[in-house]
Design a protein around this motif. Structure first.
Motif, PDB file in Angstrom:
ATOM      1  N   HIS A 165       0.833  -1.208   0.000  1.00 17.27           N
ATOM      2  CA  HIS A 165       0.000   0.000   0.000  1.00 17.27           C
ATOM      3  C   HIS A 165       0.865   1.255   0.000  1.00 17.27           C
ATOM      4  O   HIS A 165       0.347   2.366   0.109  1.00 17.27           O
ATOM      5  N   HIS A 166       2.175   1.072  -0.119  1.00 20.37           N
ATOM      6  CA  HIS A 166       3.080   2.220  -0.187  1.00 20.37           C
ATOM      7  C   HIS A 166       3.097   2.791  -1.599  1.00 20.37           C
ATOM      8  O   HIS A 166       2.703   2.131  -2.550  1.00 20.37           O
ATOM      9  N   ARG A 167       3.575   4.014  -1.703  1.00 20.00           N
ATOM     10  CA  ARG A 167       3.630   4.654  -3.020  1.00 20.00           C
ATOM     11  C   ARG A 167       4.639   3.940  -3.920  1.00 20.00           C
ATOM     12  O   ARG A 167       5.803   3.785  -3.540  1.00 20.00           O
ATOM     13  N   ASP A 180      -1.697  -3.097  -5.341  1.00 18.24           N
ATOM     14  CA  ASP A 180      -1.426  -1.861  -4.612  1.00 18.24           C
ATOM     15  C   ASP A 180      -2.388  -0.805  -5.123  1.00 18.24           C
ATOM     16  O   ASP A 180      -2.273  -0.343  -6.263  1.00 18.24           O
ATOM     17  N   LYS A 182      -2.490   2.154  -4.730  1.00 24.10           N
ATOM     18  CA  LYS A 182      -1.843   3.430  -5.073  1.00 24.10           C
ATOM     19  C   LYS A 182      -1.136   3.374  -6.432  1.00 24.10           C
ATOM     20  O   LYS A 182      -0.559   4.370  -6.866  1.00 24.10           O
ATOM     21  N   ARG A 183      -1.175   2.222  -7.105  1.00 19.43           N
ATOM     22  CA  ARG A 183      -0.684   2.164  -8.485  1.00 19.43           C
ATOM     23  C   ARG A 183      -1.485   3.134  -9.342  1.00 19.43           C
ATOM     24  O   ARG A 183      -2.707   3.188  -9.240  1.00 19.43           O
ATOM     25  N   GLU A 184      -0.800   3.861 -10.223  1.00 22.18           N
ATOM     26  CA  GLU A 184      -1.519   4.824 -11.067  1.00 22.18           C
ATOM     27  C   GLU A 184      -2.507   4.136 -12.007  1.00 22.18           C
ATOM     28  O   GLU A 184      -3.519   4.723 -12.390  1.00 22.18           O
ATOM     29  N   LYS A 191      -8.318   4.045  -1.989  1.00 25.06           N
ATOM     30  CA  LYS A 191      -6.853   4.064  -2.151  1.00 25.06           C
ATOM     31  C   LYS A 191      -6.092   3.916  -0.836  1.00 25.06           C
ATOM     32  O   LYS A 191      -4.872   3.807  -0.841  1.00 25.06           O
ATOM     33  N   GLU A 192      -6.783   3.957   0.312  1.00 27.08           N
ATOM     34  CA  GLU A 192      -6.078   4.108   1.590  1.00 27.08           C
ATOM     35  C   GLU A 192      -6.059   2.850   2.457  1.00 27.08           C
ATOM     36  O   GLU A 192      -5.957   2.936   3.675  1.00 27.08           O
ATOM     37  N   HIS A 413       5.689   7.118   3.830  1.00 27.80           N
ATOM     38  CA  HIS A 413       4.456   7.883   3.648  1.00 27.80           C
ATOM     39  C   HIS A 413       4.755   9.375   3.820  1.00 27.80           C
ATOM     40  O   HIS A 413       5.891   9.777   4.053  1.00 27.80           O
TER      41      HIS A 413
END
Length: 563
Positions: A165-167, A180, A182-184, A191-192, A413
């Motif tokens: 879940h990290h960027r 994930d 947060k994948r574009e 997203k969280e 984060h």
């Protein structure tokens, strides 16, 4: 502290919602502030449902992850469940491994050694998998930046499924599946999620293939709620439903490991705050002081007696951790004062003897003291490792990105991150970090801010008001416990400092001509007693809670500041 009154929501929306729900306008105002404007939205907020959870197959690569696990089970492959050594990582590993073991015998767990391997996927872990005939690694709460390591594993014939879940960085690892939100290129609606939340979505997807729903997986939600609280992710949307049902499990039929931790304190009902301050530090202490495996063993254990023994050992690690972080915090404060660095925009300290397991906690303590972006470094092998913490409103991850020419690797984060660098680059990095922060931070962010949800008069604080307010929980980022302000207060003459070291403030306040009186407790506010004596009038900001004393329950104000 800066007192900031949140903007008052549009009166027509507040009035409409108050009439619809038949509640006080101030409560309706709190809901509108949280984006809740209709009966349906309020129903979803106050009565979370499993229907609030999204279809896991909306997550990019979920179908690939499920197919690969089904293939591994069908072919009787060895599966290694790999996760980080913190609460989110160890709960994720316990969740995934205990679920998969109900389908497949050949499931094992791996937590990297904090000191030997460091954060995330390690070459040592991949070598372990290869040498022991594991053909599939499921990595949880880490891996989204492990591009070279996933490539290395591929050459050894080991497949990866990543649940993170990290960027992500600019490139996604070439794994079988990378889950994930947060994948574009991921269209998942929420997203969280924390790492354990992403793991839960994977087991939800696997279970759906057997016609089961998320509700059939309720027993795993005590782990998810613990990770949500510990990882400080927003408690709205899907996280709110997961935390809500997870707390029900914790308070009714939690797994033996969590139950054994909770039995160490004298409490009957647990909130998400209790999870953060009671359960999470103990689980974290295993990875900080010994090894994260101890936490996974505790969280996976089914025998209550064995779980008690493990919980006792972990509690001892936590006591050691407390002593260690207290000593290092004192040493770090002395270092800052000795070098006269109080006037900087950042705090960056280093000592090669400091315990790597507690530098994150020390960074948090220093941030509380000086209230500015903070890094605490120690020696880690032939490199330096640091934990970073930030102040509200400032993105420390972006600041580190701007200094990356001096850094070997970093991740994390907005408010918490970790990094490693070569010792020779320490001073250059320290100077660069100070420069970046000093040029980009709004100076106002260097004074702690308390955001006030609404102004109240004392007579508005009634048992009915509190009964509804209580249902705003579970609290956390994006749904913090409401903070109120009341003006023109005075003490009834019983104000005093309390506590072993007399650092806390206890008052009984009234307001102007009102008959209402309420007891207040202000932890760490003993030095404000002078503001309240001799019938002086003052303003206070506070949250409302209950005080239980000798079987009697009454409302009280938990003071945050007075002026």
């Amino acid at each position: 502290m800066r007192w900031t009154l949140k903007p008052i929501p549009p009166s027509d929306k507040v009035k409409s919602l108050a009439n619809t729900l038949k509640i006080e306008p101030v409560l309706a105002s709190l809901l509108v502030q949280r984006g809740i404007e209709t009966y349906e939205q309020a129903k979803q907020f106050f009565r979370p449902s499993f229907d609030d959870l999204h279809d896991p197959f909306l997550m990019q690569d979920m179908d690939k992850a499920v197919a690969r696990i089904e293939k591994a089970i069908a072919n009787k492959e060895n599966i290694l469940v790999y996760g980080d050594y913190d609460v989110d990582g160890t709960t994720s590993v316990a969740l995934m491994s205990t679920y998969l073991k109900t389908k497949h015998e050949l499931v094992y767990t791996y937590i990297p050694d904090r000191y030997d391997e460091g954060y995330g996927v390690s070459y040592k872990g991949i070598d372990f998998a290869s040498e022991n005939d594991f053909s599939l690694i499921i990595a949880l709460d880490c891996g989204v930046k492990a591009i070279e390591k996933v490539e290395y594993a591929k050459k050894l014939g080991v497949d990866f499924i990543i649940c993170d879940h990290h960027r992500p960085g600019d490139t996604i690892p070439d794994a079988v599946a990378v889950l994930d939100p947060k994948r574009e290129d991921c269209n998942y609606p929420f997203k969280e999620l924390c790492g354990c939340g992403v793991g839960f979505k994977l087991i939800q997807a696997l279970a759906s293939k057997e016609g089961k729903t998320a509700e059939d997986l309720t027993e795993y939600l005590d782990l998810v709620a613990t990770a949500i609280g510990a990882d400080i992710v927003p408690i709205n949307g899907e996280n709110r439903a997961l935390a809500y049902f997870g707390l029900q499990v914790i308070n009714s039929h939690s797994r033996p490991g969590i139950q054994a931790i909770l039995e160490q304190v004298n409490k009957t009902e647990f909130t998400i705050t209790d999870v953060v301050f009671i359960v999470a530090p103990r689980i974290n202490a295993a990875g900080r002081m010994k090894h994260g495996n101890y936490a996974v063993t505790l969280l996976s254990e089914q025998d209550p007696e064995l779980a008690k023994n493990y919980a006792e050992a972990i509690n001892n690690y936590n006591l050691d951790r407390r002593e260690t972080d207290k000593r290092i915090t004192e040493e770090a404060l002395q270092q800052i004062e000795a070098h006269e660095e109080q006037d900087r925009f950042t705090t960056v300290v280093y000592d090669e003897t400091w315990h790597k397991g507690v530098i994150g906690i020390v960074a948090s303590r220093l941030t509380e003291t000086y209230y500015r972006p903070t890094l605490v470094f120690t020696k880690s092998g032939d490199k330096l490792a640091a934990s970073a913490r930030s102040v509200k409103g400032f993105d420390v991850y972006n600041a580190l990105e701007a200094c990356q020419e001096h850094i070997e690797q970093f991740g994390g984060h907005k408010y918490a991150a970790g990094l490693t660098l070569e010792e020779k680059n320490y001073h250059a990095f320290k100077a660069a970090f100070e420069k970046v922060v000093s040029e980009t931070i709004d100076p106002n962010l260097l004074t702690p801010e308390v955001q006030i949800d609404a102004q109240l008069d004392l007579h508005q604080i009634t048992p009915k008001f509190y009964r509804i307010l209580k249902q705003f929980a579970p609290y956390g980022p994006s749904n913090m416990s409401p903070v109120f302000m009341t003006e023109n207060l005075s003490d009834t003459g019983y104000g005093k400092c309390v506590g072993a070291d007399q650092t806390h403030l206890r008052l009984t306040v009234k307001q102007s001509q009102s008959q209402s009186q309420l007891v207040c407790i202000g932890f760490g506010l003993g030095d404000k007693l002078e503001l309240t004596t001799n019938e002086k009038h003052f303003s206070a900001i506070y949250s409302v809670d209950e005080n239980e004393w000798q079987g009697s329950v009454s409302l009280q104000l938990r003071l945050k500041d007075i002026k």
